[in-house]
Design an enzyme around this catalytic site. Structure first.
Site, PDB file in Angstrom:
ATOM      1  CB  CYS A 165      64.240  35.680 -37.592  1.00 26.25           C
ATOM      2  SG  CYS A 165      65.682  36.602 -38.172  1.00 26.25           S
ATOM      3  CG  ASN A 219      69.653  35.839 -41.944  1.00 24.16           C
ATOM      4  OD1 ASN A 219      70.345  35.612 -42.925  1.00 24.16           O
ATOM      5  ND2 ASN A 219      69.879  35.241 -40.792  1.00 24.16           N
ATOM      6  CB  CYS A 252      67.548  40.872 -34.805  1.00 21.04           C
ATOM      7  SG  CYS A 252      67.707  42.608 -35.303  1.00 21.04           S
ATOM      8  NE  ARG A 253      63.017  37.852 -34.599  1.00 18.80           N
ATOM      9  CZ  ARG A 253      61.809  37.845 -35.123  1.00 18.80           C
ATOM     10  NH1 ARG A 253      60.813  37.337 -34.415  1.00 18.80           N
ATOM     11  NH2 ARG A 253      61.585  38.330 -36.329  1.00 18.80           N
ATOM     12  CB  SER A 254      67.768  33.796 -37.849  1.00 22.84           C
ATOM     13  OG  SER A 254      67.966  34.810 -38.784  1.00 22.84           O
ATOM     14  CG  ASP A 285      61.314  41.853 -34.836  1.00 21.51           C
ATOM     15  OD1 ASP A 285      62.496  42.133 -34.568  1.00 21.51           O
ATOM     16  OD2 ASP A 285      60.761  42.139 -35.908  1.00 21.51           O
TER      17      ASP A 285
HETATM   18  P1  4NP Z   1      64.905  39.844 -37.224  1.00 20.82           P
HETATM   19  O1  4NP Z   1      64.518  41.376 -36.922  1.00 20.82           O
HETATM   20  O2  4NP Z   1      63.744  39.270 -37.996  1.00 20.82           O
HETATM   21  O3  4NP Z   1      65.038  39.251 -35.878  1.00 20.82           O
HETATM   22  O4  4NP Z   1      66.193  39.877 -38.031  1.00 20.82           O
HETATM   23  C1  4NP Z   1      64.160  42.304 -37.889  1.00 20.82           C
HETATM   24  C2  4NP Z   1      65.129  42.881 -38.681  1.00 20.82           C
HETATM   25  C3  4NP Z   1      64.779  43.851 -39.590  1.00 20.82           C
HETATM   26  C4  4NP Z   1      63.465  44.244 -39.702  1.00 20.82           C
HETATM   27  C5  4NP Z   1      62.491  43.665 -38.911  1.00 20.82           C
HETATM   28  C6  4NP Z   1      62.839  42.689 -37.994  1.00 20.82           C
HETATM   29  N1  4NP Z   1      63.126  45.272 -40.614  1.00 20.82           N
HETATM   30  O5  4NP Z   1      61.945  45.704 -40.613  1.00 20.82           O
HETATM   31  O6  4NP Z   1      63.984  45.721 -41.409  1.00 20.82           O
END
Ligand code: 4NP
Length: 162
Positions: A7, A10, A12-14, A124
């Site tokens: 994702c 790294n 949340c989703r992954s 997201d």
């Molecule tokens: P992920 O979510 O891609 O599912 O891990 C996010 C985590 C952090 C951020 C954006 C999306 N960020 O902007 O820091």
């Protein structure tokens, strides 16, 4: 067989997808035959544990992801992993930019690749609330279940060795 869930951050989703896949694989005939990892197309959170909301969401579903640590996706991952399972189209584009040209095809959009109809992207949840994490978990869990079913069928037909 080696699977990498990707994702953006790294955190949340992954990691939730990695946890859902690990849990499904452990309860399947594939146990011990498939390895799973996750990475982010952005390195902002390198070394960090998953977002506490992702840890709590996975825990509600019986999966402990608290020991996972974020790391950025690297070109070498395309040699090490058979499939790079991307959470959304923007992650897919970013992953293909990192890939050695001959291995770009290893990056796929996870939901359609797994055969989940109707949605291409796992949204997201980072700027959302608990309901957003639950929605993303539901999609990731469905993708994990479909992936294990698909790979189990391949294992039975001998494509994946013991
Ligand atoms: P992920 O979510 O891609 O599912 O891990 C996010 C985590 C952090 C951020 C954006 C999306 N960020 O902007 O820091």
């Amino acid at each position: 067989m080696k699977l990498l869930v990707v994702c953006l951050g790294n955190i949340c989703r992954s990691p939730m997808g990695e946890g859902a896949l690990r849990s499904r694989i452990a309860r399947s005939p594939l146990a011990g035959r498939v390895t799973v990892d996750s990475a982010g197309t952005a390195g902002w959170h390198e070394g960090k544990a998953p977002d506490p909301r992702a840890v709590a969401c996975a825990r509600r579903h019986g999966v402990d992801i608290s020991a996972l640590r974020a790391r950025p996706l690297q070109a070498a991952d395309f040699r090490a992993f058979d499939h790079v399972l991307c959470a959304d189209r923007s992650n897919l584009e970013a992953a293909r930019d990192v890939a050695p040209p001959s291995l770009r095809g290893r990056a796929v959009l996870w939901l359609p690749w797994a055969g989940i109809a109707g949605t291409d992207d796992v949204p997201d949840p980072y700027y959302g609330d608990e309901a957003g994490f639950e929605h993303s978990w539901g999609l990731l869990e469905a993708a994990a279940a479909a992936t294990v079913a698909r790979l189990s069928a391949q294992a039975e037909s001998g494509i994946i060795g013991p």
